[in-house]
Design a protein around this motif. Structure first.
Motif, PDB file in Angstrom:
ATOM      1  N   SER A   1       6.595   4.957  -2.814  1.00  0.00           N
ATOM      2  CA  SER A   1       7.827   5.671  -2.497  1.00  0.00           C
ATOM      3  C   SER A   1       8.373   5.230  -1.150  1.00  0.00           C
ATOM      4  N   VAL A   2       7.528   4.589  -0.342  1.00  0.00           N
ATOM      5  CA  VAL A   2       8.008   4.054   0.940  1.00  0.00           C
ATOM      6  C   VAL A   2       7.377   2.693   1.145  1.00  0.00           C
ATOM      7  N   PHE A   3       8.138   1.770   1.704  1.00  0.00           N
ATOM      8  CA  PHE A   3       7.567   0.465   2.019  1.00  0.00           C
ATOM      9  C   PHE A   3       7.309   0.367   3.510  1.00  0.00           C
ATOM     10  N   PRO A   4       6.230  -0.244   3.849  1.00  0.00           N
ATOM     11  CA  PRO A   4       5.786  -0.223   5.241  1.00  0.00           C
ATOM     12  C   PRO A   4       6.225  -1.456   6.028  1.00  0.00           C
TER      13      PRO A   4
ATOM     14  N   MET B   1      -5.774   1.271   2.099  1.00  0.00           N
ATOM     15  CA  MET B   1      -5.136   2.559   2.381  1.00  0.00           C
ATOM     16  C   MET B   1      -3.765   2.591   1.713  1.00  0.00           C
ATOM     17  N   ARG B   2      -3.251   3.806   1.588  1.00  0.00           N
ATOM     18  CA  ARG B   2      -1.950   3.997   0.938  1.00  0.00           C
ATOM     19  C   ARG B   2      -1.236   5.136   1.660  1.00  0.00           C
ATOM     20  N   ASN B   3       0.071   5.109   1.648  1.00  0.00           N
ATOM     21  CA  ASN B   3       0.780   6.163   2.390  1.00  0.00           C
ATOM     22  C   ASN B   3       0.416   7.534   1.816  1.00  0.00           C
ATOM     23  N   PRO B   4       0.291   8.515   2.721  1.00  0.00           N
ATOM     24  CA  PRO B   4      -0.271   9.808   2.314  1.00  0.00           C
ATOM     25  C   PRO B   4       0.575  10.562   1.303  1.00  0.00           C
ATOM     26  N   LYS B   5       1.864  10.312   1.285  1.00  0.00           N
ATOM     27  CA  LYS B   5       2.706  11.026   0.327  1.00  0.00           C
ATOM     28  C   LYS B   5       2.329  10.612  -1.102  1.00  0.00           C
ATOM     29  N   ASP B   6       2.176   9.303  -1.314  1.00  0.00           N
ATOM     30  CA  ASP B   6       1.840   8.838  -2.666  1.00  0.00           C
ATOM     31  C   ASP B   6       0.398   9.187  -3.031  1.00  0.00           C
TER      32      ASP B   6
ATOM     33  N   GLN C   1       6.123  14.625   9.192  1.00  0.00           N
ATOM     34  CA  GLN C   1       6.628  13.470   9.929  1.00  0.00           C
ATOM     35  C   GLN C   1       6.512  12.200   9.089  1.00  0.00           C
ATOM     36  N   CYS C   2       5.368  12.025   8.446  1.00  0.00           N
ATOM     37  CA  CYS C   2       5.189  10.820   7.617  1.00  0.00           C
ATOM     38  C   CYS C   2       6.192  10.845   6.479  1.00  0.00           C
ATOM     39  N   TRP C   3       6.333  12.024   5.924  1.00  0.00           N
ATOM     40  CA  TRP C   3       7.153  12.217   4.746  1.00  0.00           C
ATOM     41  C   TRP C   3       8.608  11.860   5.062  1.00  0.00           C
ATOM     42  N   ARG C   4       9.082  12.413   6.188  1.00  0.00           N
ATOM     43  CA  ARG C   4      10.488  12.194   6.539  1.00  0.00           C
ATOM     44  C   ARG C   4      10.716  10.791   7.064  1.00  0.00           C
ATOM     45  N   GLY C   5       9.838  10.374   7.960  1.00  0.00           N
ATOM     46  CA  GLY C   5      10.086   9.122   8.680  1.00  0.00           C
ATOM     47  C   GLY C   5       9.525   7.924   7.954  1.00  0.00           C
ATOM     48  N   GLY C   6       8.843   8.149   6.848  1.00  0.00           N
ATOM     49  CA  GLY C   6       8.219   7.015   6.164  1.00  0.00           C
ATOM     50  C   GLY C   6       6.897   6.716   6.821  1.00  0.00           C
ATOM     51  N   TRP C   7       6.493   5.559   6.676  1.00  0.00           N
ATOM     52  CA  TRP C   7       5.119   5.122   6.935  1.00  0.00           C
ATOM     53  C   TRP C   7       5.288   4.126   8.050  1.00  0.00           C
ATOM     54  N   PHE C   8       5.200   4.624   9.306  1.00  0.00           N
ATOM     55  CA  PHE C   8       5.926   3.904  10.322  1.00  0.00           C
ATOM     56  C   PHE C   8       5.170   3.483  11.580  1.00  0.00           C
ATOM     57  N   TRP C   9       3.908   3.516  11.611  1.00  0.00           N
ATOM     58  CA  TRP C   9       3.208   3.149  12.849  1.00  0.00           C
ATOM     59  C   TRP C   9       2.813   1.690  12.800  1.00  0.00           C
ATOM     60  N   ARG C  10       2.947   1.006  13.905  1.00  0.00           N
ATOM     61  CA  ARG C  10       2.632  -0.413  13.960  1.00  0.00           C
ATOM     62  C   ARG C  10       1.526  -0.658  14.979  1.00  0.00           C
ATOM     63  N   TRP C  11       0.637  -1.638  14.735  1.00  0.00           N
ATOM     64  CA  TRP C  11      -0.236  -2.037  15.841  1.00  0.00           C
ATOM     65  C   TRP C  11      -0.252  -3.537  15.923  1.00  0.00           C
TER      66      TRP C  11
ATOM     67  N   LEU D   1       0.106  -4.891  -0.973  1.00  0.00           N
ATOM     68  CA  LEU D   1      -0.324  -5.468  -2.244  1.00  0.00           C
ATOM     69  C   LEU D   1       0.817  -5.396  -3.257  1.00  0.00           C
ATOM     70  N   LYS D   2       1.554  -4.337  -3.190  1.00  0.00           N
ATOM     71  CA  LYS D   2       2.677  -4.131  -4.106  1.00  0.00           C
ATOM     72  C   LYS D   2       3.837  -5.075  -3.728  1.00  0.00           C
ATOM     73  N   LYS D   3       4.057  -5.194  -2.434  1.00  0.00           N
ATOM     74  CA  LYS D   3       5.205  -5.974  -1.961  1.00  0.00           C
ATOM     75  C   LYS D   3       4.996  -7.466  -2.172  1.00  0.00           C
ATOM     76  N   ASP D   4       3.794  -7.932  -1.895  1.00  0.00           N
ATOM     77  CA  ASP D   4       3.537  -9.368  -1.997  1.00  0.00           C
ATOM     78  C   ASP D   4       2.116  -9.601  -2.522  1.00  0.00           C
ATOM     79  N   PRO D   5       1.925  -9.351  -3.833  1.00  0.00           N
ATOM     80  CA  PRO D   5       0.557  -9.432  -4.367  1.00  0.00           C
ATOM     81  C   PRO D   5      -0.066 -10.822  -4.215  1.00  0.00           C
ATOM     82  N   ARG D   6       0.725 -11.881  -4.394  1.00  0.00           N
ATOM     83  CA  ARG D   6       0.150 -13.230  -4.325  1.00  0.00           C
ATOM     84  C   ARG D   6      -0.471 -13.498  -2.940  1.00  0.00           C
ATOM     85  N   SER D   7       0.321 -13.252  -1.895  1.00  0.00           N
ATOM     86  CA  SER D   7      -0.199 -13.520  -0.539  1.00  0.00           C
ATOM     87  C   SER D   7      -1.389 -12.622  -0.229  1.00  0.00           C
ATOM     88  N   THR D   8      -1.314 -11.390  -0.704  1.00  0.00           N
ATOM     89  CA  THR D   8      -2.424 -10.469  -0.396  1.00  0.00           C
ATOM     90  C   THR D   8      -3.688 -10.919  -1.125  1.00  0.00           C
TER      91      THR D   8
END
Ligand code: PPS
Length: 286
Positions: free
Chosen positions: A252-255, A120-125, A276-286, A187-194
Protein backbone atom coordinates in the motif's frame (compact mmCIF):
# COMPACT_ATOMS: atom_id res chain seq x y z
CA UNK A 1 -6.99 -14.81 27.87
CA UNK A 2 -4.47 -17.47 28.85
CA UNK A 3 -6.18 -19.97 26.52
CA UNK A 4 -6.03 -17.68 23.54
CA UNK A 5 -2.31 -18.12 23.08
CA UNK A 6 0.60 -20.27 24.13
CA UNK A 7 2.71 -17.98 26.30
CA UNK A 8 6.48 -18.06 26.66
CA UNK A 9 8.48 -15.38 28.48
CA UNK A 10 5.54 -13.00 28.20
CA UNK A 11 5.27 -13.48 24.42
CA UNK A 12 2.08 -14.82 22.77
CA UNK A 13 2.38 -17.70 20.29
CA UNK A 14 -0.31 -19.44 18.21
CA UNK A 15 -2.19 -22.17 20.06
CA UNK A 16 -1.77 -24.94 17.51
CA UNK A 17 1.64 -26.47 16.78
CA UNK A 18 3.42 -24.59 19.58
CA UNK A 19 4.35 -25.64 23.07
CA UNK A 20 6.10 -23.56 25.72
CA UNK A 21 8.48 -26.41 26.64
CA UNK A 22 9.57 -26.83 23.03
CA UNK A 23 10.04 -23.09 22.57
CA UNK A 24 12.17 -23.05 25.70
CA UNK A 25 14.31 -25.86 24.35
CA UNK A 26 14.67 -24.09 21.00
CA UNK A 27 15.81 -20.89 22.71
CA UNK A 28 18.27 -22.53 25.05
CA UNK A 29 19.55 -25.60 23.20
CA UNK A 30 19.21 -25.37 19.42
CA UNK A 31 22.53 -25.13 17.63
CA UNK A 32 22.73 -23.09 14.45
CA UNK A 33 25.48 -24.43 12.18
CA UNK A 34 27.78 -22.28 10.04
CA UNK A 35 26.39 -23.84 6.88
CA UNK A 36 22.72 -23.09 7.75
CA UNK A 37 20.66 -20.42 6.02
CA UNK A 38 18.24 -18.68 8.35
CA UNK A 39 15.25 -16.58 7.29
CA UNK A 40 13.68 -14.36 9.89
CA UNK A 41 10.61 -12.14 9.71
CA UNK A 42 7.80 -10.82 11.81
CA UNK A 43 4.69 -12.78 10.67
CA UNK A 44 3.03 -11.60 7.45
CA UNK A 45 6.11 -9.79 6.16
CA UNK A 46 6.79 -12.00 3.13
CA UNK A 47 8.45 -14.98 4.81
CA UNK A 48 7.04 -17.56 2.41
CA UNK A 49 7.88 -15.48 -0.64
CA UNK A 50 11.48 -15.37 0.55
CA UNK A 51 11.46 -19.11 1.24
CA UNK A 52 10.21 -19.80 -2.30
CA UNK A 53 12.98 -17.61 -3.73
CA UNK A 54 15.65 -19.32 -1.65
CA UNK A 55 14.44 -22.78 -2.63
CA UNK A 56 14.51 -21.80 -6.30
CA UNK A 57 17.96 -20.22 -5.97
CA UNK A 58 19.14 -23.36 -4.23
CA UNK A 59 17.85 -25.55 -7.09
CA UNK A 60 19.07 -23.07 -9.74
CA UNK A 61 15.57 -22.38 -10.98
CA UNK A 62 14.53 -26.05 -11.18
CA UNK A 63 10.91 -26.25 -9.97
CA UNK A 64 10.84 -29.94 -8.94
CA UNK A 65 11.46 -29.22 -5.25
CA UNK A 66 8.92 -26.39 -4.89
CA UNK A 67 6.29 -28.42 -6.72
CA UNK A 68 6.68 -31.60 -4.74
CA UNK A 69 7.42 -30.65 -1.11
CA UNK A 70 5.24 -28.39 1.09
CA UNK A 71 6.92 -25.09 1.84
CA UNK A 72 6.86 -25.73 5.62
CA UNK A 73 8.90 -28.89 5.09
CA UNK A 74 11.43 -27.26 2.78
CA UNK A 75 12.20 -24.58 5.33
CA UNK A 76 10.82 -25.65 8.71
CA UNK A 77 9.77 -23.09 11.27
CA UNK A 78 12.28 -23.47 14.09
CA UNK A 79 10.00 -22.75 17.05
CA UNK A 80 7.10 -25.04 16.09
CA UNK A 81 6.90 -28.55 17.52
CA UNK A 82 7.25 -30.25 14.16
CA UNK A 83 9.75 -27.76 12.71
CA UNK A 84 12.09 -28.19 15.67
CA UNK A 85 11.88 -31.98 15.35
CA UNK A 86 12.58 -31.94 11.60
CA UNK A 87 15.50 -29.55 11.95
CA UNK A 88 17.12 -31.66 14.65
CA UNK A 89 16.86 -34.70 12.40
CA UNK A 90 18.19 -32.94 9.29
CA UNK A 91 21.81 -33.38 8.26
CA UNK A 92 23.96 -31.08 6.15
CA UNK A 93 23.20 -27.44 5.38
CA UNK A 94 19.70 -26.55 6.52
CA UNK A 95 17.23 -23.96 5.34
CA UNK A 96 15.20 -22.74 8.26
CA UNK A 97 12.84 -19.94 9.12
CA UNK A 98 11.74 -18.26 12.29
CA UNK A 99 9.48 -15.48 13.48
CA UNK A 100 11.21 -15.26 16.88
CA UNK A 101 12.26 -11.87 18.20
CA UNK A 102 16.02 -11.55 18.57
CA UNK A 103 16.07 -11.84 22.37
CA UNK A 104 14.55 -15.33 22.18
CA UNK A 105 16.63 -16.58 19.25
CA UNK A 106 19.11 -19.41 20.02
CA UNK A 107 22.34 -17.75 21.12
CA UNK A 108 24.40 -20.03 18.88
CA UNK A 109 23.38 -17.81 15.96
CA UNK A 110 25.45 -14.92 17.20
CA UNK A 111 28.74 -16.81 17.07
CA UNK A 112 28.00 -18.74 13.89
CA UNK A 113 28.72 -17.85 10.28
CA UNK A 114 25.24 -18.92 9.18
CA UNK A 115 23.73 -16.57 6.63
CA UNK A 116 20.73 -14.69 7.99
CA UNK A 117 18.13 -12.98 5.81
CA UNK A 118 15.67 -10.70 7.55
CA UNK A 119 12.66 -9.46 5.61
CA UNK A 120 10.54 -6.59 6.86
CA UNK A 121 7.34 -5.05 5.55
CA UNK A 122 5.55 -1.82 6.30
CA UNK A 123 3.45 -2.20 9.44
CA UNK A 124 0.17 -1.20 7.84
CA UNK A 125 0.28 -4.11 5.38
CA UNK A 126 1.57 -6.48 8.07
CA UNK A 127 -1.36 -5.50 10.25
CA UNK A 128 -3.99 -5.98 7.54
CA UNK A 129 -2.45 -9.25 6.34
CA UNK A 130 -2.31 -10.50 9.94
CA UNK A 131 -5.90 -9.53 10.56
CA UNK A 132 -7.12 -11.69 7.65
CA UNK A 133 -4.69 -14.54 8.35
CA UNK A 134 -5.49 -14.95 12.04
CA UNK A 135 -9.23 -14.50 11.35
CA UNK A 136 -9.23 -17.22 8.73
CA UNK A 137 -7.34 -19.80 10.76
CA UNK A 138 -7.89 -21.38 14.15
CA UNK A 139 -4.27 -20.80 15.15
CA UNK A 140 -4.97 -17.82 17.32
CA UNK A 141 -7.53 -15.75 19.15
CA UNK A 142 -10.32 -14.62 16.82
CA UNK A 143 -10.74 -10.93 16.24
CA UNK A 144 -14.10 -9.26 15.97
CA UNK A 145 -13.05 -6.34 13.80
CA UNK A 146 -10.07 -4.66 12.18
CA UNK A 147 -10.34 -1.89 14.78
CA UNK A 148 -9.97 -4.42 17.57
CA UNK A 149 -7.06 -6.11 15.85
CA UNK A 150 -5.42 -2.70 15.34
CA UNK A 151 -5.51 -2.14 19.12
CA UNK A 152 -4.07 -5.57 19.81
CA UNK A 153 -1.34 -5.01 17.22
CA UNK A 154 -0.28 -1.74 18.82
CA UNK A 155 -0.25 -3.41 22.24
CA UNK A 156 1.75 -6.38 20.94
CA UNK A 157 -1.14 -8.62 21.91
CA UNK A 158 -0.91 -10.67 18.70
CA UNK A 159 1.12 -13.78 17.85
CA UNK A 160 4.86 -13.05 18.29
CA UNK A 161 4.16 -9.80 20.10
CA UNK A 162 5.17 -6.32 19.07
CA UNK A 163 6.13 -5.56 15.47
CA UNK A 164 8.04 -2.54 16.79
CA UNK A 165 10.19 -4.59 19.15
CA UNK A 166 10.80 -7.26 16.53
CA UNK A 167 12.13 -4.82 13.96
CA UNK A 168 14.10 -2.81 16.47
CA UNK A 169 15.73 -5.93 17.91
CA UNK A 170 16.81 -7.47 14.60
CA UNK A 171 18.00 -4.11 13.24
CA UNK A 172 20.92 -4.38 15.62
CA UNK A 173 22.32 -7.13 13.34
CA UNK A 174 22.24 -5.04 10.18
CA UNK A 175 25.95 -4.21 9.99
CA UNK A 176 27.07 -7.83 10.24
CA UNK A 177 28.58 -9.44 7.18
CA UNK A 178 26.40 -12.54 7.45
CA UNK A 179 23.15 -10.55 7.75
CA UNK A 180 21.07 -9.36 4.79
CA UNK A 181 18.26 -6.92 5.42
CA UNK A 182 15.48 -7.03 2.83
CA UNK A 183 12.10 -5.45 2.53
CA UNK A 184 8.88 -6.75 0.99
CA UNK A 185 8.55 -3.41 -0.77
CA UNK A 186 11.95 -3.56 -2.51
CA UNK A 187 11.27 -7.14 -3.54
CA UNK A 188 7.98 -6.03 -5.02
CA UNK A 189 9.43 -2.97 -6.71
CA UNK A 190 12.45 -4.62 -8.28
CA UNK A 191 12.37 -8.40 -7.81
CA UNK A 192 15.17 -9.13 -10.30
CA UNK A 193 17.75 -6.88 -8.61
CA UNK A 194 16.69 -8.04 -5.18
CA UNK A 195 17.03 -11.70 -6.17
CA UNK A 196 20.47 -10.92 -7.64
CA UNK A 197 21.41 -9.32 -4.33
CA UNK A 198 20.24 -12.45 -2.50
CA UNK A 199 22.31 -14.66 -4.84
CA UNK A 200 25.38 -12.53 -4.26
CA UNK A 201 24.88 -12.69 -0.50
CA UNK A 202 24.54 -16.47 -0.64
CA UNK A 203 27.49 -16.83 -3.03
CA UNK A 204 25.30 -18.50 -5.68
CA UNK A 205 25.91 -17.87 -9.35
CA UNK A 206 22.87 -18.29 -11.60
CA UNK A 207 22.85 -17.92 -15.36
CA UNK A 208 20.19 -15.63 -16.93
CA UNK A 209 17.77 -18.52 -17.68
CA UNK A 210 18.05 -19.81 -14.13
CA UNK A 211 17.45 -16.33 -12.76
CA UNK A 212 14.41 -15.92 -15.03
CA UNK A 213 12.99 -19.15 -13.66
CA UNK A 214 13.47 -17.99 -10.05
CA UNK A 215 11.73 -14.76 -10.90
CA UNK A 216 8.78 -16.35 -12.69
CA UNK A 217 8.21 -19.21 -10.28
CA UNK A 218 8.35 -17.07 -7.16
CA UNK A 219 5.91 -14.52 -8.56
CA UNK A 220 2.67 -13.97 -6.70
CA UNK A 221 0.52 -15.54 -9.41
CA UNK A 222 2.62 -18.67 -9.77
CA UNK A 223 2.89 -19.12 -5.98
CA UNK A 224 -0.87 -18.69 -5.69
CA UNK A 225 -1.32 -21.66 -8.03
CA UNK A 226 1.28 -23.85 -6.34
CA UNK A 227 -0.51 -26.00 -3.77
CA UNK A 228 2.84 -26.77 -2.11
CA UNK A 229 3.27 -23.06 -1.36
CA UNK A 230 -0.16 -21.45 -1.00
CA UNK A 231 -1.10 -23.24 2.27
CA UNK A 232 -4.17 -24.79 0.63
CA UNK A 233 -2.88 -28.10 1.98
CA UNK A 234 -3.34 -27.00 5.59
CA UNK A 235 -5.66 -29.41 7.43
CA UNK A 236 -9.28 -28.28 7.64
CA UNK A 237 -9.05 -28.11 11.44
CA UNK A 238 -6.74 -25.11 11.05
CA UNK A 239 -8.90 -23.18 8.62
CA UNK A 240 -11.89 -21.07 9.63
CA UNK A 241 -12.97 -19.67 6.29
CA UNK A 242 -11.97 -19.88 2.67
CA UNK A 243 -8.24 -19.45 3.02
CA UNK A 244 -5.08 -18.83 1.03
CA UNK A 245 -1.73 -17.52 2.21
CA UNK A 246 -1.42 -15.64 -1.06
CA UNK A 247 -4.23 -13.20 -0.39
CA UNK A 248 -3.43 -9.95 -2.23
CA UNK A 249 0.35 -9.62 -2.28
CA UNK A 250 0.34 -5.86 -2.69
CA UNK A 251 2.12 -2.87 -1.17
CA UNK A 252 0.00 0.00 0.00
CA UNK A 253 3.06 2.24 0.29
CA UNK A 254 6.34 2.21 -1.56
CA UNK A 255 9.47 2.98 0.35
CA UNK A 256 12.75 4.68 -0.18
CA UNK A 257 15.51 2.29 -1.06
CA UNK A 258 16.74 1.66 2.46
CA UNK A 259 14.23 2.42 5.09
CA UNK A 260 12.62 1.70 8.35
CA UNK A 261 9.58 3.29 9.87
CA UNK A 262 10.15 6.08 12.33
CA UNK A 263 8.14 3.90 14.67
CA UNK A 264 11.16 1.66 15.05
CA UNK A 265 13.44 4.29 16.47
CA UNK A 266 10.95 5.66 18.96
CA UNK A 267 9.90 3.77 22.08
CA UNK A 268 7.13 1.35 21.22
CA UNK A 269 3.64 1.19 22.58
CA UNK A 270 1.55 4.18 21.59
CA UNK A 271 -1.03 4.72 18.93
CA UNK A 272 0.60 7.85 17.61
CA UNK A 273 3.57 6.09 16.09
CA UNK A 274 1.59 3.73 13.95
CA UNK A 275 -0.67 6.53 12.85
CA UNK A 276 2.48 8.40 11.83
CA UNK A 277 3.55 5.48 9.65
CA UNK A 278 0.06 5.16 8.32
CA UNK A 279 -0.29 8.80 7.33
CA UNK A 280 3.25 9.57 6.31
CA UNK A 281 4.01 6.26 4.66
CA UNK A 282 7.09 4.28 5.30
CA UNK A 283 9.57 6.99 5.52
CA UNK A 284 12.74 6.61 7.56
CA UNK A 285 16.09 6.50 5.82
CA UNK A 286 19.53 5.47 7.02
S1 PPS B 1 3.43 -15.99 7.52
O1 PPS B 1 2.19 -16.80 7.65
O2 PPS B 1 3.60 -15.11 8.67
O3 PPS B 1 4.62 -16.81 7.30
O4 PPS B 1 3.13 -15.05 6.26
P1 PPS B 1 4.22 -14.40 5.29
O5 PPS B 1 4.63 -15.40 4.29
O6 PPS B 1 5.30 -13.75 6.09
O7 PPS B 1 3.38 -13.23 4.61
C1 PPS B 1 2.21 -13.46 3.87
C2 PPS B 1 2.02 -12.27 2.94
O8 PPS B 1 2.98 -12.39 1.87
C3 PPS B 1 2.28 -12.35 0.63
N1 PPS B 1 2.97 -13.14 -0.40
C4 PPS B 1 3.46 -12.60 -1.52
N2 PPS B 1 3.50 -11.34 -1.96
C5 PPS B 1 4.06 -11.13 -3.18
N3 PPS B 1 4.59 -12.11 -3.95
C6 PPS B 1 4.58 -13.38 -3.54
N4 PPS B 1 5.09 -14.33 -4.31
C7 PPS B 1 3.99 -13.68 -2.27
N5 PPS B 1 3.81 -14.82 -1.55
C8 PPS B 1 3.18 -14.47 -0.42
C9 PPS B 1 0.91 -12.92 0.96
O9 PPS B 1 -0.02 -12.62 -0.04
C10 PPS B 1 0.64 -12.24 2.30
O10 PPS B 1 0.31 -10.85 2.14
P2 PPS B 1 -1.18 -10.32 1.98
O11 PPS B 1 -1.06 -8.82 2.09
O12 PPS B 1 -2.00 -10.92 3.06
O13 PPS B 1 -1.63 -10.73 0.60
Amino acid sequence: MADDYVWFEGLPFPVIGYNAEVIKEVCTKFVIKDEDTVMVAYPKSGTNWLIEILCLVHSKGDTKWIQSVPIWERSPCLETDVGYKWLNEREGPRLLMSHLPIHLFPKSLFTSKAKVLYIMRNPKDVLVSGYYFWSMTTLSKKTESLEQYFKWFIQGNVPYGSWFEHIRGWMSMRHRENFLLLSYEELKKDPRSTIEKICQFLGKKLNPEELDSVLTNSSFHVMKQNKMSNYKMLPETLIRNHFSLTRKGKCSVFPYERHVSVAVVLPAGTWGKLIQCWRGGWFWRW
